[in-house]
Design a protein around this motif. Structure first.
Motif, PDB file in Angstrom:
ATOM      1  N   ARG A 234       0.722  -1.228   0.032  1.00 50.19           N
ATOM      2  CA  ARG A 234      -0.094  -0.030   0.021  1.00 50.19           C
ATOM      3  C   ARG A 234       0.815   1.288   0.050  1.00 50.19           C
ATOM      4  NH1 ARG A 234      -3.326  -2.330   5.018  1.00 50.19           N
ATOM      5  NH2 ARG A 234      -1.347  -2.750   5.789  1.00 50.19           N
ATOM      6  N   LEU A 235       2.161   0.940   0.196  1.00 46.51           N
ATOM      7  CA  LEU A 235       3.090   2.147   0.268  1.00 46.51           C
ATOM      8  C   LEU A 235       4.193   1.752  -0.729  1.00 46.51           C
ATOM      9  CD1 LEU A 235       3.467   2.171   4.327  1.00 46.51           C
ATOM     10  CD2 LEU A 235       2.225   3.868   2.933  1.00 46.51           C
ATOM     11  N   GLN A 236       5.082   3.004  -0.942  1.00 48.56           N
ATOM     12  CA  GLN A 236       6.178   2.985  -1.649  1.00 48.56           C
ATOM     13  C   GLN A 236       7.369   3.605  -0.985  1.00 48.56           C
ATOM     14  OE1 GLN A 236       6.047   4.999  -5.772  1.00 48.56           O
ATOM     15  NE2 GLN A 236       4.108   5.850  -4.842  1.00 48.56           N
ATOM     16  N   ASP A 237       8.520   3.162  -1.159  1.00 47.65           N
ATOM     17  CA  ASP A 237       9.746   3.627  -0.539  1.00 47.65           C
ATOM     18  C   ASP A 237      10.651   4.315  -1.605  1.00 47.65           C
ATOM     19  OD1 ASP A 237      11.834   4.506   0.980  1.00 47.65           O
ATOM     20  OD2 ASP A 237      12.679   2.436   1.399  1.00 47.65           O
ATOM     21  N   ILE A 281       0.452   7.321  -5.861  1.00 46.34           N
ATOM     22  CA  ILE A 281       1.385   8.642  -5.947  1.00 46.34           C
ATOM     23  C   ILE A 281       2.197   8.247  -6.882  1.00 46.34           C
ATOM     24  CG2 ILE A 281       2.573  10.312  -5.060  1.00 46.34           C
ATOM     25  CD1 ILE A 281       0.827  10.274  -2.669  1.00 46.34           C
ATOM     26  N   VAL A 282       2.584   9.174  -7.825  1.00 50.75           N
ATOM     27  CA  VAL A 282       3.740   9.247  -8.828  1.00 50.75           C
ATOM     28  C   VAL A 282       4.782   9.982  -8.028  1.00 50.75           C
ATOM     29  CG1 VAL A 282       4.993   9.604 -11.010  1.00 50.75           C
ATOM     30  CG2 VAL A 282       2.423   8.811 -11.015  1.00 50.75           C
ATOM     31  N   VAL A 283       6.126   9.208  -7.615  1.00 52.53           N
ATOM     32  CA  VAL A 283       7.229   9.819  -7.061  1.00 52.53           C
ATOM     33  C   VAL A 283       8.342  10.212  -8.134  1.00 52.53           C
ATOM     34  CG1 VAL A 283       9.271   9.518  -5.499  1.00 52.53           C
ATOM     35  CG2 VAL A 283       6.964   8.459  -4.956  1.00 52.53           C
ATOM     36  N   ARG A 284       8.337  11.351  -8.776  1.00 46.28           N
ATOM     37  CA  ARG A 284       9.175  11.900  -9.535  1.00 46.28           C
ATOM     38  C   ARG A 284      10.683  12.154  -9.159  1.00 46.28           C
ATOM     39  NH1 ARG A 284       5.870  16.469  -9.667  1.00 46.28           N
ATOM     40  NH2 ARG A 284       7.461  17.998  -9.499  1.00 46.28           N
ATOM     41  N   THR A 313       3.580  13.603  -7.795  1.00 46.95           N
ATOM     42  CA  THR A 313       2.448  13.861  -8.507  1.00 46.95           C
ATOM     43  C   THR A 313       1.275  12.878  -8.067  1.00 46.95           C
ATOM     44  OG1 THR A 313       3.865  14.755 -10.209  1.00 46.95           O
ATOM     45  CG2 THR A 313       1.573  13.934 -10.634  1.00 46.95           C
ATOM     46  N   LEU A 314       0.283  13.643  -8.071  1.00 46.40           N
ATOM     47  CA  LEU A 314      -1.040  12.822  -7.647  1.00 46.40           C
ATOM     48  C   LEU A 314      -1.919  12.388  -8.881  1.00 46.40           C
ATOM     49  CD1 LEU A 314      -0.254  14.139  -4.845  1.00 46.40           C
ATOM     50  CD2 LEU A 314      -2.756  14.455  -4.364  1.00 46.40           C
ATOM     51  N   ARG A 315      -2.226  11.251  -9.109  1.00 47.09           N
ATOM     52  CA  ARG A 315      -2.756  10.878 -10.161  1.00 47.09           C
ATOM     53  C   ARG A 315      -3.997  11.536 -10.222  1.00 47.09           C
ATOM     54  NH1 ARG A 315      -0.163   6.157 -11.950  1.00 47.09           N
ATOM     55  NH2 ARG A 315       1.346   5.322 -10.472  1.00 47.09           N
TER      56      ARG A 315
END
Length: 315
Positions: A234-237, A281-284, A313-315
């Motif tokens: 559910r998360l990203q690092d 969420i997109v992590v740029r 960036t929020l989708r």
């Protein structure tokens, strides 16, 4: 703290200059002393602007558990009223709290504050057994050493939930491993919240961010909850990269490059601060930025922690 912020030079100006250089839209700060009128926080926001940073019109802080009298001998030394007898280590009420500065408004009516959750009331808690230092003291101890907040920030695209905390160091205790176990459960609270064990699950998008005071590999501590957070689908690092802490000459002391990604402690380069966006969420980009120390006086101590940042960036 207000006096230090108002000085023409010193650690506060170093911090403000670093924030000004990164210029985040939303900033979560740790170890900020609390006062009821937010005079210290407003002065810090003004100092950031003076250093060329953003003008943050929206500020948020609440009285932390650190320094809050408990009425019990929580550290078992036979005395009452010491800094370790507070709900979280602190020499006075408001010592070392948390704060949020934002370009966007925060929905204060929608804030969820878990700071008063008793440790015994966290599902699957690993508090010391037998209860330390007494059943009465253990039953009165809150889980949060500083606080746990879920704060909705109103972006043009909709709300973004900030889930933030500042955990106790997993050291400075005895064989009961009070601080190690508490540090573990302070991270575990987010897992319990995402699992629905503490009421409604926050809507995505959200970001879990703050000071876990625990490295996933090195140093002391009980890593189970942090390891699960970092691996949770559910998360990203973002695994931000950056140089380790420089000394006053500008030189950096390099250790294992895998550890050059977050805050510095006396034990060396450790990763203890995290920004973990929800999976949608997109992590740029992401990184770690150490404040420049050249503005410090010879007797001033620089920040122990770096700025950990992410562009999202929020989708």
């Amino acid at each position: 703290m207000l006096r230090e912020i108002l000085k023409p030079s010193g650690p506060a100006r170093v911090v403000a200059g670093a924030v000004a250089e990164i210029a985040p839209d939303v900033l979560v700060l740790q170890d900020v002393d609390y006062d009821a009128s937010l005079a210290g926080l407003r002065a810090l926001a003004d100092l950031i602007q003076d250093e060329g940073g953003p003008l943050y019109p929206h500020l948020f802080a609440r009285l932390p558990n650190s320094g809050m009298p408990s009425g019990f001998d929580l550290d078992g030394d036979g005395l009452l009223g010491g800094p370790r007898d507070a709900q979280g280590y602190g020499r006075f009420e408001g010592d070392g709290g948390m704060a949020i500065l934002s370009l966007y408004p925060m929905d204060e009516d929608g804030i969820r504050d878990f700071s008063d959750l008793l440790w015994d009331d966290l599902p699957d808690a690993i508090a010391p057994e037998p209860p330390f230092p007494s059943p009465q003291a253990a039953a009165a101890r809150r889980l949060s050493s500083v606080g746990h907040w879920v704060v909705p920030v109103t972006l043009p695209s909709g709300p973004l939930h900030l889930m933030t905390w500042s955990a106790t160091p997993p050291i400075f205790d005895g064989p009961e491993d009070l601080n190690g176990r508490r540090n573990h459960d302070e991270a575990a609270l987010w897992l319990r919240l995402l699992d629905g064990d503490l009421g409604d699950v926050p809507d995505a998008p959200f970001v879990i961010l703050g000071n876990a005071n625990l490295d996933p590999v090195d140093g002391d501590g009980v890593r189970g909850a942090l390891t699960r957070l970092l691996a949770d689908p559910r998360l990203q690092d973002p695994k931000p990269r950056g140089d380790p802490k420089p000394d006053r000459s500008g030189q950096v002391h390099r250790g294992d490059p895998a550890l050059d990604t977050a805050a510095y402690d006396g034990a060396g380069n450790l990763r203890v601060s995290y920004v973990l966006p929800s999976a949608d969420i997109v992590v740029r980009d992401s990184g770690v930025f150490w404040p420049k120390l050249d503005a410090l006086g010879k007797d001033d101590l620089g920040p122990r922690h770096a700025i950990v940042w992410a562009d999202l960036t929020l989708r």
